[in-house]
Design a protein around this motif. Structure first.
Motif, PDB file in Angstrom:
ATOM      1  N   GLY A 145      28.015 -43.147 -24.860  1.00 13.39           N
ATOM      2  CA  GLY A 145      28.613 -42.124 -25.276  1.00 13.39           C
ATOM      3  C   GLY A 145      27.901 -40.918 -24.678  1.00 13.39           C
ATOM      4  O   GLY A 145      27.724 -39.929 -23.572  1.00 13.39           O
ATOM      5  N   GLN A 146      26.328 -41.166 -24.440  1.00 15.27           N
ATOM      6  CA  GLN A 146      25.584 -39.961 -24.208  1.00 15.27           C
ATOM      7  C   GLN A 146      25.974 -39.861 -22.478  1.00 15.27           C
ATOM      8  O   GLN A 146      25.284 -38.883 -21.960  1.00 15.27           O
ATOM      9  N   ILE A 189      37.603 -44.563 -21.044  1.00 19.19           N
ATOM     10  CA  ILE A 189      38.440 -44.378 -22.351  1.00 19.19           C
ATOM     11  C   ILE A 189      39.711 -44.055 -21.779  1.00 19.19           C
ATOM     12  O   ILE A 189      40.289 -44.137 -21.000  1.00 19.19           O
ATOM     13  N   LEU A 235      34.755 -29.075 -23.048  1.00 24.79           N
ATOM     14  CA  LEU A 235      34.614 -30.268 -23.256  1.00 24.79           C
ATOM     15  C   LEU A 235      32.647 -30.188 -23.438  1.00 24.79           C
ATOM     16  O   LEU A 235      31.934 -30.546 -23.846  1.00 24.79           O
ATOM     17  N   ALA A 236      32.247 -29.931 -22.367  1.00 26.20           N
ATOM     18  CA  ALA A 236      30.715 -29.402 -22.341  1.00 26.20           C
ATOM     19  C   ALA A 236      30.317 -28.175 -23.137  1.00 26.20           C
ATOM     20  O   ALA A 236      28.749 -28.247 -23.825  1.00 26.20           O
ATOM     21  N   PHE A 246      37.689 -28.909 -19.627  1.00 24.48           N
ATOM     22  CA  PHE A 246      36.597 -29.290 -18.598  1.00 24.48           C
ATOM     23  C   PHE A 246      35.097 -29.107 -19.390  1.00 24.48           C
ATOM     24  O   PHE A 246      34.627 -29.574 -19.878  1.00 24.48           O
ATOM     25  N   MET A 280      27.964 -35.093 -16.999  1.00 25.31           N
ATOM     26  CA  MET A 280      28.924 -33.444 -16.375  1.00 25.31           C
ATOM     27  C   MET A 280      27.894 -32.299 -15.922  1.00 25.31           C
ATOM     28  O   MET A 280      28.007 -31.666 -15.221  1.00 25.31           O
ATOM     29  N   PHE A 283      38.425 -34.059 -14.361  1.00 21.30           N
ATOM     30  CA  PHE A 283      37.773 -34.128 -16.204  1.00 21.30           C
ATOM     31  C   PHE A 283      38.361 -36.088 -15.616  1.00 21.30           C
ATOM     32  O   PHE A 283      37.736 -36.784 -16.446  1.00 21.30           O
ATOM     33  N   ILE A 307      26.342 -28.703 -23.612  1.00 20.82           N
ATOM     34  CA  ILE A 307      25.845 -29.808 -22.479  1.00 20.82           C
ATOM     35  C   ILE A 307      25.448 -27.444 -21.333  1.00 20.82           C
ATOM     36  O   ILE A 307      26.570 -27.090 -21.535  1.00 20.82           O
ATOM     37  N   GLY A 362      26.452 -37.409 -27.981  1.00 20.76           N
ATOM     38  CA  GLY A 362      27.160 -38.080 -26.375  1.00 20.76           C
ATOM     39  C   GLY A 362      28.320 -38.777 -26.999  1.00 20.76           C
ATOM     40  O   GLY A 362      29.602 -38.373 -26.124  1.00 20.76           O
ATOM     41  N   GLN A 363      28.335 -39.353 -27.897  1.00 13.18           N
ATOM     42  CA  GLN A 363      29.442 -40.278 -28.443  1.00 13.18           C
ATOM     43  C   GLN A 363      30.060 -39.643 -28.644  1.00 13.18           C
ATOM     44  O   GLN A 363      31.692 -39.976 -28.259  1.00 13.18           O
ATOM     45  N   MET A 409      37.609 -36.295 -26.221  1.00 14.70           N
ATOM     46  CA  MET A 409      38.373 -36.249 -24.779  1.00 14.70           C
ATOM     47  C   MET A 409      39.421 -37.730 -25.224  1.00 14.70           C
ATOM     48  O   MET A 409      40.410 -36.782 -24.583  1.00 14.70           O
ATOM     49  N   THR A 410      38.952 -38.272 -26.040  1.00 10.85           N
ATOM     50  CA  THR A 410      40.258 -39.194 -26.378  1.00 10.85           C
ATOM     51  C   THR A 410      41.437 -38.813 -27.752  1.00 10.85           C
ATOM     52  O   THR A 410      42.481 -38.965 -27.433  1.00 10.85           O
ATOM     53  N   ILE A 412      27.872 -39.519 -20.980  1.00  7.26           N
ATOM     54  CA  ILE A 412      29.029 -38.414 -20.704  1.00  7.26           C
ATOM     55  C   ILE A 412      28.416 -37.246 -20.260  1.00  7.26           C
ATOM     56  O   ILE A 412      28.575 -36.843 -18.922  1.00  7.26           O
ATOM     57  N   ILE A 452      31.248 -36.449 -27.401  1.00  4.53           N
ATOM     58  CA  ILE A 452      32.461 -36.234 -26.376  1.00  4.53           C
ATOM     59  C   ILE A 452      33.228 -37.255 -25.883  1.00  4.53           C
ATOM     60  O   ILE A 452      34.487 -36.922 -26.136  1.00  4.53           O
ATOM     61  N   SER A 453      33.179 -38.748 -25.747  1.00  3.68           N
ATOM     62  CA  SER A 453      34.349 -39.271 -24.956  1.00  3.68           C
ATOM     63  C   SER A 453      35.532 -39.394 -26.736  1.00  3.68           C
ATOM     64  O   SER A 453      36.579 -39.617 -26.237  1.00  3.68           O
TER      65      SER A 453
END
Lengths: 199, 199
Positions: free
Chosen positions: A55-56, A199, B193-194, B190, A62, A190, B199, B55-56, B62-63, A58, B58-59
């Motif tokens: 995950g990190q 994912i 997410l950041a 997108f 980005m 994306f 980020i 980070g984890q 997204m899911t 990702i 983030i996924s």
């Protein structure tokens, strides 16, 4: 992690040796790295690198992605061609915007589907009007550079409410167009983000 | 993590007590969680939850994201209006595509900037032609639903090479349009997410 990446499978004992630590000191760290999925452990074999992008990673991805990693080929037209020819070119290339250059290949304007639609419902003769008469002109064009982060390009697209950004290279006589970033580019990124990280 | 979230700031000693472990057993774990940024540690105060999304996460984000979390308001027109009026509506709303519905409000077609540009350079009278004459018709329209993942909608936009997806709700007599997903939607996601993950 580096030791396991290079030497795996490797036992906890061997890792501890290399780090001049005892096995018991190292045990909790290895347990956490294994639980988090960074390392895999197999009884009587040892630890090996899982290869799983974490995950990190990702957010790292980005942050690292640059315009040049995703930019597509720009469609460039000469400023003296007619609006009608520009529309044909737009359909031929199936793009949303085209960049207009002068004879030296320097960026002078942008025309979008929206601009072309607006002009084509007026009562103009599209064959007689050169495209430079109706394009958005420099310096009113937002540009980006190959080394810019993809995130900053995405932010520009949203902030300026535009469909595309020319990727430019500075020359003595102005800006040369070397690429194109659009919302399609960002959509592709994306999906790539999800794909690269399973994912 | 849960203990620190609920009770922070809390000392290592207190955390160890609650877990029936010694402080020294726990030390490496706390060190890793602190280094990874999940926890913050302040001397003589203790550990507290950093609030940083990892980070984890983030996924996970997204899911979890669904179409309904990002969809925008659809622009809908009646199928009997003229192409000229449709173009005016497109400029008024500043969108790339519009959805066409019949008198019962059921989706029957889609018109895009590209479709309208194509028709407007023909020699048709745009005031006399109804929009249903030139729209893309059902069942050749790709749709999505509120509960679909945003990722699957993004994938559809790319696979079908289209600019927008109507978000639809099934009714006895057909599909009702309740939203819109475009590449602008995905670009917004997108950036979100950041943003959400600093980020």
């Amino acid at each position: 992690m580096d030791i396991v990446k290079e030497n795996g499978p490797i036992t906890g004992e061997q890792i501890a040796d290399r780090l001049h630590l005892t096995r018991s000191t190292l045990r909790p760290d290895l347990a956490i790295l294994t639980m988090a999925g960074y390392l895999d452990a197999r009884p009587r074999v040892g630890y090996f690198y899982s290869g799983k992008k974490t995950g990190q990673a990702i957010s790292d991805t980005m942050t690292k992605w640059k315009v040049k990693d995703f930019q597509s080929v720009p469609v460039v037209i000469q400023e003296h061609i007619s609006v009608y020819d520009a529309i044909c070119q737009l359909f031929l290339e199936d793009v949303g915007s085209m960049f207009v250059v002068n004879k030296s290949g320097i960026l002078t304007g942008v025309v979008s589907r929206k601009d072309l639609l607006r002009i084509s419902i007026g009562n103009q003769d599209l064959n007689k009007m050169p495209v430079h008469m109706m394009m958005t002109r420099m310096p009113n064009i937002t540009v980006c550079h190959k080394e810019d982060s993809l995130l900053s390009a995405a932010q520009l697209l949203m902030d300026r409410q535009i469909d595309s950004l020319p990727v430019v290279k500075r020359r003595d006589d102005g800006l040369e167009v070397v690429g194109r970033v659009t919302k399609t580019t960002i959509t592709r990124a994306f999906l790539a983000l999800a794909d690269e990280h399973d994912i």
